[in-house]
Design a protein around this motif. Structure first.
Motif, PDB file in Angstrom:
ATOM      1  N   SER A   2       0.818  -1.188   0.000  1.00  0.00           N
ATOM      2  CA  SER A   2       0.000   0.000   0.000  1.00  0.00           C
ATOM      3  C   SER A   2       0.861   1.251   0.000  1.00  0.00           C
ATOM      4  O   SER A   2       1.939   1.294   0.572  1.00  0.00           O
ATOM      5  N   CYS A  71      -3.720  -6.314  -7.481  1.00  0.00           N
ATOM      6  CA  CYS A  71      -2.555  -6.592  -6.641  1.00  0.00           C
ATOM      7  C   CYS A  71      -1.752  -7.720  -7.270  1.00  0.00           C
ATOM      8  O   CYS A  71      -2.257  -8.498  -8.067  1.00  0.00           O
ATOM      9  N   THR A  97       0.516  -3.557  -4.245  1.00  0.00           N
ATOM     10  CA  THR A  97      -0.883  -3.146  -4.324  1.00  0.00           C
ATOM     11  C   THR A  97      -0.966  -1.633  -4.488  1.00  0.00           C
ATOM     12  O   THR A  97      -0.035  -0.901  -4.154  1.00  0.00           O
TER      13      THR A  97
END
Length: 120
Positions: A2, A71, A97
């Motif tokens: 992230s 992802c 991701t």
């Protein structure tokens, strides 16, 4: 990974914007396996996923388009690479991701495989 991670090596936009214009950059396209019938020539698997792979010579780089809603998991089978500027060595893996693309540069002759699982 992230973009809100404390060590975000994959960032949306940033230095990747120039890659589509560079004729030396190729997109990962050698599919080892796929769960999609339209991916002819790939080993069929029973999953909504693709497994692209690449063998790179030292100094070569590739670019893999993703999207913020997809992802992937990248594994270095052999050699050493950089992924968006972060080093990875043999048998290292990285979850990727919330990024539009990754740039992979081979620091030495390397083999890698990516598991692209699509929507998250």
């Amino acid at each position: 990974m992230s973009t809100t991670s404390p060590d975000p090596w994959c960032r949306p936009g940033s230095a990747l914007d120039h890659l589509r214009e560079d004729p030396q950059v190729i997109e990962v396209r050698d599919l080892v396996a796929s769960g999609f019938a339209r991916d002819e020539g790939a080993l069929p698997i029973r999953a909504n996923a693709r497994l692209p792979g690449a063998m790179l010579k030292a100094g070569e780089r590739i670019w893999q388009a993703l999207s913020p809603s997809r992802c992937a998991y990248l594994v270095v089978a052999s050699g050493r690479i950089e992924v968006n500027g972060e080093p990875m060595g043999p048998l290292d893996g990285a979850a990727i991701t919330k990024v539009p693309a990754v740039e992979i540069i081979a620091l030495e002759d390397s083999g890698l495989v990516m598991v692209d699982i699509g929507q998250v």
